[in-house]
Structures are given as C-alpha cells and as structure tokens.
Design a protein around this motif. Sequence first.
Motif, PDB file in Angstrom:
ATOM      1  N   UNK A 254       0.751  -1.200   0.036  1.00  0.00           N
ATOM      2  CA  UNK A 254       0.026  -0.030  -0.111  1.00  0.00           C
ATOM      3  C   UNK A 254       1.020   1.239   0.065  1.00  0.00           C
ATOM      4  N   UNK A 255       1.953   1.258   0.368  1.00  0.00           N
ATOM      5  CA  UNK A 255       2.923   2.434   0.686  1.00  0.00           C
ATOM      6  C   UNK A 255       3.835   2.482  -0.768  1.00  0.00           C
ATOM      7  N   UNK A 256       3.602   1.556  -1.409  1.00  0.00           N
ATOM      8  CA  UNK A 256       4.325   1.593  -2.829  1.00  0.00           C
ATOM      9  C   UNK A 256       5.802   1.227  -2.692  1.00  0.00           C
ATOM     10  N   UNK A 257       6.292   0.404  -1.741  1.00  0.00           N
ATOM     11  CA  UNK A 257       7.271   0.280  -1.361  1.00  0.00           C
ATOM     12  C   UNK A 257       7.891  -1.244  -2.180  1.00  0.00           C
ATOM     13  N   UNK A 258       6.865  -2.107  -2.504  1.00  0.00           N
ATOM     14  CA  UNK A 258       7.118  -3.293  -3.435  1.00  0.00           C
ATOM     15  C   UNK A 258       5.987  -3.482  -4.392  1.00  0.00           C
ATOM     16  N   UNK A 259       6.045  -3.885  -5.303  1.00  0.00           N
ATOM     17  CA  UNK A 259       5.295  -4.252  -6.471  1.00  0.00           C
ATOM     18  C   UNK A 259       4.198  -5.141  -6.100  1.00  0.00           C
ATOM     19  N   UNK A 260       3.224  -5.468  -7.098  1.00  0.00           N
ATOM     20  CA  UNK A 260       2.547  -6.626  -6.779  1.00  0.00           C
ATOM     21  C   UNK A 260       3.145  -7.827  -7.036  1.00  0.00           C
ATOM     22  N   UNK A 261       3.993  -8.146  -8.332  1.00  0.00           N
ATOM     23  CA  UNK A 261       4.971  -9.276  -8.249  1.00  0.00           C
ATOM     24  C   UNK A 261       5.542  -9.713  -7.131  1.00  0.00           C
ATOM     25  N   UNK A 262       6.291  -8.782  -6.418  1.00  0.00           N
ATOM     26  CA  UNK A 262       7.202  -9.014  -5.459  1.00  0.00           C
ATOM     27  C   UNK A 262       6.255  -9.377  -4.188  1.00  0.00           C
ATOM     28  N   UNK A 263       5.076  -8.721  -3.962  1.00  0.00           N
ATOM     29  CA  UNK A 263       4.154  -9.232  -2.988  1.00  0.00           C
ATOM     30  C   UNK A 263       3.537 -10.531  -3.141  1.00  0.00           C
ATOM     31  N   UNK A 264       3.485 -11.008  -4.653  1.00  0.00           N
ATOM     32  CA  UNK A 264       3.085 -12.234  -4.583  1.00  0.00           C
ATOM     33  C   UNK A 264       3.990 -13.238  -4.474  1.00  0.00           C
ATOM     34  N   UNK A 265       5.314 -13.072  -4.965  1.00  0.00           N
ATOM     35  CA  UNK A 265       6.576 -13.928  -4.724  1.00  0.00           C
ATOM     36  C   UNK A 265       6.525 -14.242  -3.057  1.00  0.00           C
ATOM     37  N   UNK A 266       6.645 -13.002  -2.429  1.00  0.00           N
ATOM     38  CA  UNK A 266       6.862 -13.207  -0.893  1.00  0.00           C
ATOM     39  C   UNK A 266       5.726 -13.916  -0.205  1.00  0.00           C
ATOM     40  N   UNK A 267       4.381 -13.801  -0.679  1.00  0.00           N
ATOM     41  CA  UNK A 267       3.403 -14.610  -0.109  1.00  0.00           C
ATOM     42  C   UNK A 267       3.469 -16.222  -0.512  1.00  0.00           C
ATOM     43  N   UNK A 268       4.022 -16.210  -1.706  1.00  0.00           N
ATOM     44  CA  UNK A 268       3.969 -17.783  -2.018  1.00  0.00           C
ATOM     45  C   UNK A 268       5.409 -18.212  -1.283  1.00  0.00           C
ATOM     46  N   UNK A 269       6.405 -17.591  -1.034  1.00  0.00           N
ATOM     47  CA  UNK A 269       7.515 -18.022  -0.111  1.00  0.00           C
ATOM     48  C   UNK A 269       7.275 -18.155   1.170  1.00  0.00           C
ATOM     49  N   UNK A 270       6.324 -17.209   1.874  1.00  0.00           N
ATOM     50  CA  UNK A 270       6.122 -17.347   3.165  1.00  0.00           C
ATOM     51  C   UNK A 270       4.888 -18.723   3.381  1.00  0.00           C
ATOM     52  N   UNK A 271       4.177 -18.941   2.598  1.00  0.00           N
ATOM     53  CA  UNK A 271       3.133 -19.896   2.481  1.00  0.00           C
ATOM     54  C   UNK A 271       3.948 -21.399   2.381  1.00  0.00           C
ATOM     55  N   UNK A 272       4.700 -21.191   1.361  1.00  0.00           N
ATOM     56  CA  UNK A 272       5.823 -22.564   1.345  1.00  0.00           C
ATOM     57  C   UNK A 272       6.643 -22.844   2.678  1.00  0.00           C
ATOM     58  N   UNK A 273       7.062 -21.817   3.075  1.00  0.00           N
ATOM     59  CA  UNK A 273       7.950 -21.864   4.405  1.00  0.00           C
ATOM     60  C   UNK A 273       6.929 -22.208   5.605  1.00  0.00           C
ATOM     61  N   UNK A 274       5.736 -21.890   5.742  1.00  0.00           N
ATOM     62  CA  UNK A 274       4.929 -22.317   6.690  1.00  0.00           C
ATOM     63  C   UNK A 274       4.368 -23.865   6.463  1.00  0.00           C
ATOM     64  N   UNK A 275       4.068 -24.251   5.206  1.00  0.00           N
ATOM     65  CA  UNK A 275       3.444 -25.714   4.972  1.00  0.00           C
ATOM     66  C   UNK A 275       4.758 -26.232   5.360  1.00  0.00           C
ATOM     67  N   UNK A 276       5.836 -26.206   5.009  1.00  0.00           N
ATOM     68  CA  UNK A 276       7.103 -26.897   5.299  1.00  0.00           C
ATOM     69  C   UNK A 276       7.411 -27.125   6.857  1.00  0.00           C
ATOM     70  N   UNK A 277       7.218 -26.103   7.698  1.00  0.00           N
ATOM     71  CA  UNK A 277       6.999 -26.242   9.061  1.00  0.00           C
ATOM     72  C   UNK A 277       5.769 -27.126   9.663  1.00  0.00           C
ATOM     73  N   UNK A 278       4.825 -26.763   8.934  1.00  0.00           N
ATOM     74  CA  UNK A 278       3.718 -27.868   9.435  1.00  0.00           C
ATOM     75  C   UNK A 278       3.988 -29.339   9.037  1.00  0.00           C
ATOM     76  N   UNK A 279       4.440 -29.619   7.928  1.00  0.00           N
ATOM     77  CA  UNK A 279       4.621 -31.078   7.628  1.00  0.00           C
ATOM     78  C   UNK A 279       5.773 -31.654   8.229  1.00  0.00           C
TER      79      UNK A 279
END
Length: 151
Positions: A36-61
């Motif tokens: 929202x503060x235009x520090x990162x773009x949509x693509x970077x936000x999507x990539x960060x979201x995917x990385x975080x979700x993968x890390x969380x799923x790895x921890x859960x598994x």
Amino acid sequence: MDIIRKKNMRNKIIFVGFMLFAPLLAVQLVILWLLSNDIIGILVAAILTVVVIIAMMTAVIRSLWTFFYPLVSIFLGNNAQKSNDNKMINKINKLSQRSDGVGEMIRTANTAVTDFADVITGIKYSIENLESVSAEFQSTFHEIFYAEYIG
C-alpha cells in the motif's frame, strides 16, 4: 470432569490454530503495508506470499512428520520405538518432556503409538507362527495321507 477436558482440548486446538496462522497473518499484514505504501510491487508481494506460505507449509509438514513418524515406521516395518539414535525419536522425547499441553499431547500420542506398535508386532508374530504351524500341519497331513492311502 469430561466437560472440562473437552474445553481444555478445544482451547488447545484453538491455540495451535492461532499459533499456526498468527505468523502468516502478521507477514501478510506487513506485505500489505509495503504494497500500500508502494515500497514493493504486486509481483514481489505475490512472490513473498508464496515463499511465506511454502515456508509455513514446510514447517507444518515437518511438525506433523515428527508427530507421526513412529506410526509411519510401524507400517514400514521399522522399529523406531526401540532406536535411540534417530533424530525424530530424540525430537519426540524432547517434546514429551515438556510440562505443558503439548508435552501431554505428545506423551498420550506416544503411548497410543507404542501400544499400537505392540499390537502390530503381536499380529506379525502370530502370522509367522501360524505360517509355521500351517506348514507343519500340511506336511503331517501329507505324511498321514500317503501312509494311509498310498503306502
């Protein structure tokens, strides 16, 4: 007394769910703020979201694998309950020494898995004994049959 146990179990499940999703929510809020503060773009936000979700799923598994490793090892025929040099068994022992709800849950599950392992081992030994008795019975039957009718 059962009502109190059910309430405690419900609270423990809610706590585990909160501890599972709280970091994900916090990271998503940070990503949303950065976006929202235009520090990162949509693509970077999507990539960060995917990385975080993968890390969380790895921890859960990995956590679930630690929890279910003894049960899986029973089905695979390994005797994980008796080996002390395995990293998974060391993790389970470390978790079971805790004095909170997680330790109690691990101790209860470990007892159930150990009892289940004993049942599976007993079934294995019974099958092996039944096979040997069956082979013995078959050879005795053939000896009697051949001695009685052929000989």
